[in-house]
Design a protein around this motif. Sequence first.
Motif, short mmCIF file in Angstrom:
data_model
loop_
_atom_site.label_atom_id
_atom_site.label_comp_id
_atom_site.label_asym_id
_atom_site.label_seq_id
_atom_site.Cartn_x
_atom_site.Cartn_y
_atom_site.Cartn_z
N ILE A 110 27.01 -2.45 28.75
CA ILE A 110 25.96 -3.24 29.39
C ILE A 110 25.38 -2.47 30.58
CG2 ILE A 110 25.47 -5.35 30.70
CD1 ILE A 110 25.87 -5.91 27.75
N ALA A 111 26.25 -1.95 31.44
CA ALA A 111 25.79 -1.24 32.63
C ALA A 111 24.99 0.00 32.26
CB ALA A 111 26.98 -0.86 33.51
N PHE A 112 25.47 0.76 31.28
CA PHE A 112 24.79 2.00 30.88
C PHE A 112 23.43 1.70 30.25
CE2 PHE A 112 23.80 5.15 27.59
CZ PHE A 112 23.77 6.30 28.35
N VAL A 113 23.41 0.77 29.30
CA VAL A 113 22.15 0.47 28.61
C VAL A 113 21.10 -0.06 29.58
CG1 VAL A 113 21.07 -1.10 26.94
CG2 VAL A 113 23.18 0.11 26.33
N LEU A 114 21.49 -1.02 30.41
CA LEU A 114 20.50 -1.61 31.32
C LEU A 114 20.00 -0.61 32.35
CD1 LEU A 114 21.91 -5.20 31.95
CD2 LEU A 114 19.92 -4.55 30.59
N HIS A 115 20.92 0.17 32.92
CA HIS A 115 20.48 1.09 33.98
C HIS A 115 19.86 2.36 33.42
CE1 HIS A 115 20.84 4.29 37.02
NE2 HIS A 115 20.46 3.32 37.84
N ASP A 116 20.56 3.05 32.52
CA ASP A 116 20.09 4.36 32.07
C ASP A 116 18.95 4.28 31.07
OD1 ASP A 116 22.58 4.93 33.44
OD2 ASP A 116 22.56 6.87 32.46
N MET A 117 18.88 3.20 30.30
CA MET A 117 17.83 3.11 29.28
C MET A 117 16.66 2.22 29.70
SD MET A 117 20.01 2.94 25.74
CE MET A 117 21.06 4.32 25.28
N PHE A 118 16.93 1.26 30.60
CA PHE A 118 15.87 0.32 30.97
C PHE A 118 15.67 0.22 32.48
CE2 PHE A 118 17.21 -0.91 26.72
CZ PHE A 118 15.99 -0.98 26.08
N ALA A 119 16.31 1.10 33.23
CA ALA A 119 16.08 1.23 34.68
C ALA A 119 16.29 -0.07 35.44
CB ALA A 119 14.68 1.79 34.94
N VAL A 120 17.22 -0.91 35.00
CA VAL A 120 17.54 -2.13 35.74
C VAL A 120 18.44 -1.75 36.91
CG1 VAL A 120 18.64 -4.40 35.62
CG2 VAL A 120 17.36 -3.51 33.64
N PRO A 121 18.13 -2.19 38.13
CA PRO A 121 18.94 -1.82 39.30
C PRO A 121 20.37 -2.36 39.20
CG PRO A 121 16.82 -2.75 39.97
CD PRO A 121 16.96 -3.02 38.50
N PHE A 122 21.29 -1.64 39.83
CA PHE A 122 22.69 -2.03 39.76
C PHE A 122 22.95 -3.40 40.40
CE2 PHE A 122 23.40 2.68 39.40
CZ PHE A 122 23.91 2.64 38.12
N ASP A 123 22.16 -3.75 41.42
CA ASP A 123 22.41 -5.05 42.06
C ASP A 123 22.03 -6.22 41.15
OD1 ASP A 123 19.68 -4.67 42.18
OD2 ASP A 123 19.48 -5.14 44.31
N ARG A 124 21.19 -5.96 40.13
CA ARG A 124 20.87 -6.99 39.14
C ARG A 124 21.88 -7.01 37.99
NH1 ARG A 124 15.06 -6.49 36.92
NH2 ARG A 124 16.02 -7.88 35.39
N ILE A 125 22.47 -5.86 37.73
CA ILE A 125 23.45 -5.78 36.65
C ILE A 125 24.80 -6.33 37.09
CG2 ILE A 125 24.62 -4.21 35.03
CD1 ILE A 125 22.31 -2.23 35.48
N ALA A 126 25.12 -6.12 38.36
CA ALA A 126 26.46 -6.47 38.88
C ALA A 126 26.89 -7.91 38.56
CB ALA A 126 26.51 -6.21 40.38
N PRO A 127 26.04 -8.93 38.78
CA PRO A 127 26.49 -10.30 38.46
C PRO A 127 26.80 -10.50 36.97
CG PRO A 127 24.54 -10.33 39.87
CD PRO A 127 24.70 -8.93 39.40
#
Length: 294
Positions: free
Chosen positions: A125-142
Amino acid sequence: MDEQDRLAERFETQRGHLRAVAYRMLGSLSDADDAVQEAWLRLSRVDSDTVENLPGWLTTVVSRVCLDILRSRTARREEPVGQALPDPTGDAGDGTGPEPEALLVDSVGRALLVVLDTLAPAERIAFVLHDMFAVPFDRIAPLVARSPVTTKKLASRARHKVRGTPAVPAADLARQRRVVDAFLAASRNGDLDALLAVLAPGVVRRADPAALPPGAPAELRGARSVAQGTLVFGRKARFAAPALVNGTVGIVVAPRGRLLLALALTVEGERITAYDVIADPECLRQLDLAVLDA
C-alpha cells in the motif's frame, strides 16, 4: 438530474484512476473492480457535502478496501505462486475480461506485479500510493496505522525489494539482459536458428516436472536438444518477462501477472550455458525476485 445522479457522474470521472490504484495493489482486475464498486457503495451512503476532496476521499477508501483484501489473502494464503491459470481466450466485452487485464498487465509490467506480490500488505500500500501515485506519507500513514516516518520506512523497504540487489556489475547485467531478451524473442517467434545462436553448444536445461508436458525429460543437453525443448515453452513465452532472479538476469512467466514459472539462467559471454525452469511453489517462494530497469 437528482443529487444521486450527480454524485454518480462525479464518481465515474474517478473510476479509471481508482481502478489503476486498486489493480496495482491487488494484481487482479476482478478484485480491483470489486474494490472500486465498494468505494461507490460507501460513497453513496455518506453525505457527499461533507467530502471536501472527492478524489482523495475515494483513493483513501479504495486503499482501505485493498488493504483488507490483501490481509485476507495473507491470512488464507490465497492464489499461491506456481498455480496454473487458464490462458486468456477472449474479452467479456464489459472491460472486465482477459483482454483488458492483459493490457493492464502490460502497462504495469509482469515482473513488477510478481514482485509486488512478495510485499507485505502495508508495504505494498505504501509503495503503490507513494511511488506510483505520489500520495504524501502523511495521507498514507492513517491507512496503514503507522506514523508518517514509519510509513516512509515501509515504502523504502518495499522499494529496495522491488529494485533488488544485483549480484553482478552493471555492465555484466546489461550484457545478460541482451542475451535474455534475444532468447525470449526467439522463443516467442518459434525461431530455432535464433535460439541456436543464443545457446552455448553444451548448454544444459533442467526443469521441475511440473513445468513439463507428461513424459518430457527433466534434463536436456546440447544446443539443438535444448532449443527444440525451448520451443515447447514458446506458448508460455508470451507471458514471460526479464527479471532479476537471485541477483542475475532471469525470466518470470506470469499469466495475468501471477507467477507460474521462473527461469534461472547462466550466461557466459554472449550465450546461455545453462538454465533451470522452476515451477515448484515452495522453490518459487524462496527465490529473490526483483524488477530490472528498462
